[in-house]
Design a protein around this motif. Structure first.
Motif, mmCIF file in Angstrom:
data_model
loop_
_atom_site.group_PDB
_atom_site.id
_atom_site.type_symbol
_atom_site.label_atom_id
_atom_site.label_comp_id
_atom_site.label_asym_id
_atom_site.label_seq_id
_atom_site.Cartn_x
_atom_site.Cartn_y
_atom_site.Cartn_z
ATOM 1 N N PRO A 52 19.426 -26.928 8.587
ATOM 2 C CA PRO A 52 19.584 -28.358 8.294
ATOM 3 C C PRO A 52 20.667 -28.648 7.267
ATOM 4 C CG PRO A 52 17.595 -27.494 7.254
ATOM 5 C CD PRO A 52 18.085 -26.432 8.186
ATOM 6 N N ASP A 53 20.853 -27.727 6.312
ATOM 7 C CA ASP A 53 21.863 -27.965 5.282
ATOM 8 C C ASP A 53 23.275 -27.879 5.861
ATOM 9 O OD1 ASP A 53 21.205 -25.300 5.748
ATOM 10 O OD2 ASP A 53 21.977 -24.631 3.809
ATOM 11 N N VAL A 54 23.477 -27.054 6.878
ATOM 12 C CA VAL A 54 24.782 -26.975 7.525
ATOM 13 C C VAL A 54 25.070 -28.287 8.259
ATOM 14 C CG1 VAL A 54 26.180 -25.786 9.245
ATOM 15 C CG2 VAL A 54 24.660 -24.471 7.759
ATOM 16 N N VAL A 55 24.087 -28.775 8.995
ATOM 17 C CA VAL A 55 24.263 -30.034 9.720
ATOM 18 C C VAL A 55 24.536 -31.167 8.738
ATOM 19 C CG1 VAL A 55 23.169 -31.694 11.273
ATOM 20 C CG2 VAL A 55 22.793 -29.239 11.614
ATOM 21 N N ARG A 56 23.782 -31.228 7.660
ATOM 22 C CA ARG A 56 23.998 -32.283 6.660
ATOM 23 C C ARG A 56 25.374 -32.150 6.022
ATOM 24 N NH1 ARG A 56 18.388 -30.957 5.217
ATOM 25 N NH2 ARG A 56 17.042 -32.608 6.066
ATOM 26 N N GLY A 57 25.786 -30.924 5.759
ATOM 27 C CA GLY A 57 27.088 -30.709 5.151
ATOM 28 C C GLY A 57 28.229 -31.159 6.041
ATOM 29 N N VAL A 58 28.125 -30.882 7.326
ATOM 30 C CA VAL A 58 29.159 -31.299 8.267
ATOM 31 C C VAL A 58 29.221 -32.823 8.355
ATOM 32 C CG1 VAL A 58 29.816 -31.333 10.709
ATOM 33 C CG2 VAL A 58 29.163 -29.179 9.615
ATOM 34 N N LEU A 59 28.077 -33.459 8.456
ATOM 35 C CA LEU A 59 28.058 -34.919 8.565
ATOM 36 C C LEU A 59 28.589 -35.583 7.301
ATOM 37 C CD1 LEU A 59 24.612 -35.403 10.351
ATOM 38 C CD2 LEU A 59 26.893 -35.658 11.360
ATOM 39 N N ALA A 60 28.202 -35.061 6.141
ATOM 40 C CA ALA A 60 28.690 -35.628 4.881
ATOM 41 C C ALA A 60 30.195 -35.410 4.743
ATOM 42 C CB ALA A 60 27.949 -35.009 3.698
ATOM 43 N N GLY A 61 30.679 -34.231 5.154
ATOM 44 C CA GLY A 61 32.111 -33.977 5.107
ATOM 45 C C GLY A 61 32.882 -34.870 6.053
ATOM 46 N N TRP A 62 32.329 -35.111 7.242
ATOM 47 C CA TRP A 62 32.963 -35.999 8.220
ATOM 48 C C TRP A 62 33.039 -37.418 7.680
ATOM 49 C CZ3 TRP A 62 32.303 -40.234 11.412
ATOM 50 C CH2 TRP A 62 33.041 -40.281 12.598
ATOM 51 N N GLN A 63 31.952 -37.857 7.033
ATOM 52 C CA GLN A 63 31.934 -39.192 6.443
ATOM 53 C C GLN A 63 33.008 -39.320 5.355
ATOM 54 O OE1 GLN A 63 28.817 -40.231 3.597
ATOM 55 N NE2 GLN A 63 28.433 -42.121 4.748
ATOM 56 N N GLU A 64 33.101 -38.318 4.482
ATOM 57 C CA GLU A 64 34.106 -38.367 3.423
ATOM 58 C C GLU A 64 35.518 -38.347 4.016
ATOM 59 O OE1 GLU A 64 35.293 -36.279 -0.842
ATOM 60 O OE2 GLU A 64 33.712 -35.393 0.392
ATOM 61 N N ALA A 65 35.689 -37.616 5.101
ATOM 62 C CA ALA A 65 36.992 -37.567 5.746
ATOM 63 C C ALA A 65 37.417 -38.948 6.239
ATOM 64 C CB ALA A 65 36.969 -36.576 6.902
ATOM 65 N N THR A 66 36.499 -39.696 6.848
ATOM 66 C CA THR A 66 36.853 -41.028 7.341
ATOM 67 C C THR A 66 37.195 -41.966 6.189
ATOM 68 O OG1 THR A 66 34.538 -41.807 7.393
ATOM 69 C CG2 THR A 66 35.399 -40.754 9.388
ATOM 70 N N GLN A 67 36.508 -41.807 5.068
ATOM 71 C CA GLN A 67 36.807 -42.627 3.897
ATOM 72 C C GLN A 67 38.185 -42.284 3.332
ATOM 73 O OE1 GLN A 67 33.385 -41.563 1.566
ATOM 74 N NE2 GLN A 67 32.047 -43.066 2.557
ATOM 75 N N TRP A 68 38.515 -41.003 3.331
ATOM 76 C CA TRP A 68 39.820 -40.555 2.841
ATOM 77 C C TRP A 68 40.933 -41.055 3.763
ATOM 78 C CZ3 TRP A 68 43.973 -37.602 4.437
ATOM 79 C CH2 TRP A 68 44.806 -37.088 3.449
#
Length: 337
Positions: free
Chosen positions: A235-251
């Motif tokens: 679950p932590d890998v899935v959460r990490g990918v989603l959080a990273g994807w979200q930050e990428a769109t903000q960047w």
């Protein structure tokens, strides 16, 4: 098609569940000091879908959360991307929404954990610039779409319907992402869907006849997926990918030119054309890691037009518990209780 998909999936699903946890990081938890390494599959990876993955990869947004995205593997859209993900043992991918519906209806264990492309950006139809007869939606008598069952095929029906026009017209399968241009040049069709990367580098050759965003707002094109087994075990890998994807769109929203340079290098596109694609995606707000009920409903409507049958039980194949803070977990139907 569904029967063949089920037969094929039965042959690879066991290996998926094993390989999904077997990147270079093995089955360890996501840890920035000792990260898990994975590959991801992304539909139409020469188009705007890939930009958040590239930015997250190159700016370290995934690695900051203990996940190294090593390879972004291109799918050719729709069920082909799902096959790429499953056959390659990739634990996470961005897949066409209808393909996920088809997989779920065939009891293939695919779990939607995040949003993706939730607007009609990139769904525009073009004519040859010199075609004086075809200038607007009501002029179209022959449409070119990509493949049967695709969202582009569905749009050729949904757009006239949204405009209050007859939907009776000839529709011709181009057979791929960019092949509609050849049909236009041959005079076989009035309009064709062209991917943003192709349209942006050929502004003098083609003219936009239908801007899909004028008729349709929310529209689920893709979703971020994994397998239920992988989500449960990592679950932590899935959460990490989603959080990273979200930050990428903000960047990307803050740094469109820099994001365009990353994208241009990846797809060998002129920076000017890449900038047009990236800024268009930002302006349309197409990227969203959370769930959007209106987009899902419209995506389901498109899937039905493209041949999906049966009721959609969103709670059975969608789970918002892995989404980062601030992301919507709302589905068209209430789950639990």
């Amino acid at each position: 098609m569904r029967r063949s998909l089920r037969a094929w999936a039965a042959a690879v699903i066991a290996s998926l569940l094993v390989l999904a946890g077997c990147g270079e990081g093995g089955s360890q938890k996501a840890d920035p000091k000792n990260p898990v390494t994975i590959d991801v599959a992304v539909l139409a990876a020469t188009e705007f879908y890939v930009v958040p993955w590239l930015v997250g990869q190159q700016q370290g947004f995934f690695a900051d959360r203990g996940v190294v995205v090593k390879n972004i593997v291109a799918g050719s859209g729709g069920s082909a991307t799902l096959r790429t993900q499953l056959s390659g043992g990739m634990p996470i991918g961005e897949i066409g929404y209808k393909s996920v519906l088809d997989a779920w209806s065939e009891d293939i264990p695919v779990l939607t954990v995040g949003g993706g492309a939730q607007g009609p950006y990139g769904g525009d139809f073009y004519a040859l610039a010199g075609n004086d007869r075809v200038n607007e939606l009501r002029d179209i008598e022959k449409w070119a779409y990509t493949n049967p069952g695709s969202s582009v095929y569905a749009l050729s029906f949904l757009l006239p319907k949204a405009a209050g026009l007859p939907t009776k017209a000839e529709r011709i399968a181009a057979g791929g992402v960019g092949e509609g241009a050849a049909l236009l040049e041959a005079g076989t069709v009035d309009v064709a869907w062209l991917p943003p990367s192709l349209a942006s580098r050929n502004t003098g050759k083609f003219k936009k006849v239908v801007s899909t965003g004028e008729y349709i707002t929310d529209f689920q094109q893709s979703v971020i997926t994994t397998s239920p087994e992988y989500a449960k075990e990592h679950p932590d890998v899935v959460r990490g990918v989603l959080a990273g994807w979200q930050e990428a769109t903000q960047w990307i929203a803050r740094n469109p030119e820099a994001a365009a340079e990353i994208y241009a290098k990846h797809v060998d596109l002129p920076v000017e054309s890449a900038t047009s694609v990236v800024k268009g995606a930002i302006e349309s707000k197409v990227w969203n890691v959370g769930f959007n009920p209106a987009a899902l409903k419209r995506g389901t409507e498109a899937a039905v037009v493209s041949g999906f049958k049966g009721d959609v039980e969103y709670c059975e194949f969608m789970d918002g518990s892995y989404l980062p803070g601030g992301a919507s977990t709302e589905l068209p139907t209430r789950c639990g209780g």
